[in-house]
Design a protein around this motif. Structure first.
Motif, PDB file in Angstrom:
ATOM      1  N   MET A 175       0.828  -1.205   0.000  1.00 57.48           N
ATOM      2  CA  MET A 175       0.000   0.000   0.000  1.00 57.48           C
ATOM      3  C   MET A 175       0.866   1.260   0.000  1.00 57.48           C
ATOM      4  SD  MET A 175      -3.423  -0.566   2.285  1.00 57.48           S
ATOM      5  CE  MET A 175      -2.549  -0.395   3.805  1.00 57.48           C
ATOM      6  N   SER A 176       1.933   1.255   0.769  1.00 53.42           N
ATOM      7  CA  SER A 176       2.818   2.422   0.811  1.00 53.42           C
ATOM      8  C   SER A 176       3.488   2.649  -0.547  1.00 53.42           C
ATOM      9  CB  SER A 176       3.891   2.236   1.884  1.00 53.42           C
ATOM     10  OG  SER A 176       3.289   2.109   3.148  1.00 53.42           O
ATOM     11  N   ALA A 177       3.985   1.579  -1.152  1.00 53.33           N
ATOM     12  CA  ALA A 177       4.624   1.708  -2.463  1.00 53.33           C
ATOM     13  C   ALA A 177       3.610   2.167  -3.513  1.00 53.33           C
ATOM     14  CB  ALA A 177       5.258   0.386  -2.876  1.00 53.33           C
ATOM     15  N   GLY A 178       2.414   1.645  -3.440  1.00 49.53           N
ATOM     16  CA  GLY A 178       1.361   2.052  -4.374  1.00 49.53           C
ATOM     17  C   GLY A 178       1.027   3.531  -4.246  1.00 49.53           C
ATOM     18  N   MET A 179       0.962   4.000  -3.003  1.00 58.06           N
ATOM     19  CA  MET A 179       0.667   5.409  -2.779  1.00 58.06           C
ATOM     20  C   MET A 179       1.798   6.295  -3.313  1.00 58.06           C
ATOM     21  SD  MET A 179      -0.115   7.439   0.763  1.00 58.06           S
ATOM     22  CE  MET A 179       1.526   7.171   1.372  1.00 58.06           C
ATOM     23  N   ILE A 180       3.047   5.875  -3.091  1.00 51.67           N
ATOM     24  CA  ILE A 180       4.184   6.650  -3.584  1.00 51.67           C
ATOM     25  C   ILE A 180       4.184   6.676  -5.111  1.00 51.67           C
ATOM     26  CG2 ILE A 180       6.708   6.663  -3.765  1.00 51.67           C
ATOM     27  CD1 ILE A 180       6.721   5.661  -0.829  1.00 51.67           C
ATOM     28  N   PHE A 181       3.956   5.549  -5.758  1.00 51.95           N
ATOM     29  CA  PHE A 181       3.907   5.506  -7.216  1.00 51.95           C
ATOM     30  C   PHE A 181       2.752   6.335  -7.768  1.00 51.95           C
ATOM     31  CE2 PHE A 181       6.193   1.238  -6.952  1.00 51.95           C
ATOM     32  CZ  PHE A 181       7.409   1.803  -7.271  1.00 51.95           C
ATOM     33  N   PHE A 182       1.603   6.306  -7.102  1.00 52.13           N
ATOM     34  CA  PHE A 182       0.446   7.080  -7.533  1.00 52.13           C
ATOM     35  C   PHE A 182       0.767   8.574  -7.525  1.00 52.13           C
ATOM     36  CE2 PHE A 182      -3.299   9.559  -6.242  1.00 52.13           C
ATOM     37  CZ  PHE A 182      -4.089   9.365  -7.359  1.00 52.13           C
ATOM     38  N   TRP A 183       1.296   9.076  -6.408  1.00 56.32           N
ATOM     39  CA  TRP A 183       1.595  10.507  -6.310  1.00 56.32           C
ATOM     40  C   TRP A 183       2.756  10.903  -7.222  1.00 56.32           C
ATOM     41  CZ3 TRP A 183      -1.921  13.633  -5.093  1.00 56.32           C
ATOM     42  CH2 TRP A 183      -2.909  13.269  -4.169  1.00 56.32           C
ATOM     43  N   ALA A 184       3.716  10.009  -7.430  1.00 58.33           N
ATOM     44  CA  ALA A 184       4.805  10.300  -8.363  1.00 58.33           C
ATOM     45  C   ALA A 184       4.258  10.437  -9.784  1.00 58.33           C
ATOM     46  CB  ALA A 184       5.873   9.221  -8.296  1.00 58.33           C
ATOM     47  N   ALA A 185       3.317   9.578 -10.155  1.00 54.50           N
ATOM     48  CA  ALA A 185       2.706   9.655 -11.482  1.00 54.50           C
ATOM     49  C   ALA A 185       1.899  10.941 -11.634  1.00 54.50           C
ATOM     50  CB  ALA A 185       1.820   8.441 -11.737  1.00 54.50           C
ATOM     51  N   ILE A 186       1.165  11.341 -10.616  1.00 54.37           N
ATOM     52  CA  ILE A 186       0.380  12.573 -10.669  1.00 54.37           C
ATOM     53  C   ILE A 186       1.315  13.784 -10.819  1.00 54.37           C
ATOM     54  CG2 ILE A 186      -1.124  14.111  -9.320  1.00 54.37           C
ATOM     55  CD1 ILE A 186      -2.596  11.737 -10.482  1.00 54.37           C
ATOM     56  N   ILE A 187       2.397  13.827 -10.040  1.00 53.46           N
ATOM     57  CA  ILE A 187       3.342  14.943 -10.107  1.00 53.46           C
ATOM     58  C   ILE A 187       4.046  14.966 -11.460  1.00 53.46           C
ATOM     59  CG2 ILE A 187       5.494  15.836  -9.135  1.00 53.46           C
ATOM     60  CD1 ILE A 187       4.415  14.881  -6.385  1.00 53.46           C
ATOM     61  N   ALA A 188       4.478  13.811 -11.962  1.00 53.35           N
ATOM     62  CA  ALA A 188       5.146  13.750 -13.272  1.00 53.35           C
ATOM     63  C   ALA A 188       4.200  14.211 -14.381  1.00 53.35           C
ATOM     64  CB  ALA A 188       5.635  12.330 -13.543  1.00 53.35           C
ATOM     65  N   LEU A 189       2.946  13.823 -14.316  1.00 52.78           N
ATOM     66  CA  LEU A 189       1.964  14.265 -15.302  1.00 52.78           C
ATOM     67  C   LEU A 189       1.792  15.780 -15.241  1.00 52.78           C
ATOM     68  CD1 LEU A 189      -0.103  13.412 -17.445  1.00 52.78           C
ATOM     69  CD2 LEU A 189      -1.777  13.259 -15.610  1.00 52.78           C
ATOM     70  N   GLY A 190       1.738  16.335 -14.036  1.00 54.53           N
ATOM     71  CA  GLY A 190       1.624  17.786 -13.890  1.00 54.53           C
ATOM     72  C   GLY A 190       2.829  18.515 -14.443  1.00 54.53           C
ATOM     73  N   VAL A 191       4.036  18.006 -14.175  1.00 51.19           N
ATOM     74  CA  VAL A 191       5.254  18.642 -14.685  1.00 51.19           C
ATOM     75  C   VAL A 191       5.296  18.566 -16.205  1.00 51.19           C
ATOM     76  CG1 VAL A 191       7.773  18.407 -14.778  1.00 51.19           C
ATOM     77  CG2 VAL A 191       6.597  18.322 -12.580  1.00 51.19           C
ATOM     78  N   LEU A 192       4.977  17.434 -16.785  1.00 49.40           N
ATOM     79  CA  LEU A 192       4.976  17.296 -18.238  1.00 49.40           C
ATOM     80  C   LEU A 192       3.938  18.200 -18.889  1.00 49.40           C
ATOM     81  CD1 LEU A 192       5.450  13.445 -18.656  1.00 49.40           C
ATOM     82  CD2 LEU A 192       7.114  15.255 -19.107  1.00 49.40           C
ATOM     83  N   LEU A 193       2.786  18.316 -18.284  1.00 49.94           N
ATOM     84  CA  LEU A 193       1.745  19.193 -18.808  1.00 49.94           C
ATOM     85  C   LEU A 193       2.188  20.650 -18.732  1.00 49.94           C
ATOM     86  CD1 LEU A 193      -1.129  19.289 -19.937  1.00 49.94           C
ATOM     87  CD2 LEU A 193      -1.942  19.518 -17.596  1.00 49.94           C
ATOM     88  N   TYR A 194       2.807  21.041 -17.627  1.00 49.35           N
ATOM     89  CA  TYR A 194       3.304  22.405 -17.481  1.00 49.35           C
ATOM     90  C   TYR A 194       4.384  22.712 -18.520  1.00 49.35           C
ATOM     91  CZ  TYR A 194       5.782  26.420 -15.668  1.00 49.35           C
ATOM     92  OH  TYR A 194       6.405  27.624 -15.560  1.00 49.35           O
ATOM     93  N   ARG A 195       5.311  21.783 -18.710  1.00 53.99           N
ATOM     94  CA  ARG A 195       6.389  22.003 -19.674  1.00 53.99           C
ATOM     95  C   ARG A 195       5.856  22.079 -21.097  1.00 53.99           C
ATOM     96  NH1 ARG A 195      11.279  18.109 -18.839  1.00 53.99           N
ATOM     97  NH2 ARG A 195      12.101  19.473 -20.458  1.00 53.99           N
ATOM     98  N   ALA A 196       4.817  21.322 -21.406  1.00 59.98           N
ATOM     99  CA  ALA A 196       4.247  21.357 -22.756  1.00 59.98           C
ATOM    100  C   ALA A 196       3.510  22.668 -23.010  1.00 59.98           C
ATOM    101  CB  ALA A 196       3.299  20.177 -22.956  1.00 59.98           C
ATOM    102  N   LEU A 197       2.850  23.207 -21.989  1.00 56.18           N
ATOM    103  CA  LEU A 197       2.077  24.422 -22.176  1.00 56.18           C
ATOM    104  C   LEU A 197       2.898  25.692 -22.006  1.00 56.18           C
ATOM    105  CD1 LEU A 197      -1.219  23.413 -20.353  1.00 56.18           C
ATOM    106  CD2 LEU A 197      -0.763  23.471 -22.803  1.00 56.18           C
ATOM    107  N   ALA A 198       3.977  25.637 -21.243  1.00 55.67           N
ATOM    108  CA  ALA A 198       4.776  26.827 -20.963  1.00 55.67           C
ATOM    109  C   ALA A 198       6.059  26.838 -21.766  1.00 55.67           C
ATOM    110  CB  ALA A 198       5.085  26.892 -19.473  1.00 55.67           C
ATOM    111  N   ARG A 199       6.064  26.249 -22.914  1.00 54.37           N
ATOM    112  CA  ARG A 199       7.247  26.200 -23.774  1.00 54.37           C
ATOM    113  C   ARG A 199       7.548  27.600 -24.289  1.00 54.37           C
ATOM    114  NH1 ARG A 199       6.721  21.627 -28.031  1.00 54.37           N
ATOM    115  NH2 ARG A 199       6.122  20.625 -26.123  1.00 54.37           N
TER     116      ARG A 199
END
Length: 95
Positions: A16-40
């Protein structure tokens, strides 16, 4: 009342702990990629304006003339060659 006596155990908590860490890492990575794509800084490759990414040759030549790298005769000679080879006329404000 206490039918579920056997909790999930150590491996369950670890999963459960590893799943939670992977979930939040995926959410943060998606946010960073979206920001970089829009703020180019250059925008997307489907640009609406037709401005070239590189400065025009006439502009480079004018900058060299302004810096004093070339004299007036050489500037006019090279500008004439540019106009002949590109098939166009020098644009106003770009000389």
């Amino acid at each position: 009342m206490f039918w579920y006596v056997h909790g999930i155990g150590g491996w369950g908590w670890l999963a459960m702990s590893a799943g939670m860490i992977f979930f939040w890492a995926a959410i943060i990575a998606l946010g960073v990629l979206l920001y970089r794509a829009l703020a180019r800084p250059g925008g997307s490759s489907d640009r609406a304006d037709d401005r070239p990414l590189e400065p025009a040759p006439e502009r480079i030549l004018a900058e060299r003339f302004a810096r004093g790298d070339i004299d007036e005769d050489e500037y006019h000679r090279r500008l004439t060659v540019l106009v002949k080879t590109t098939g166009g006329v020098p644009r106003p404000g770009r000389q």
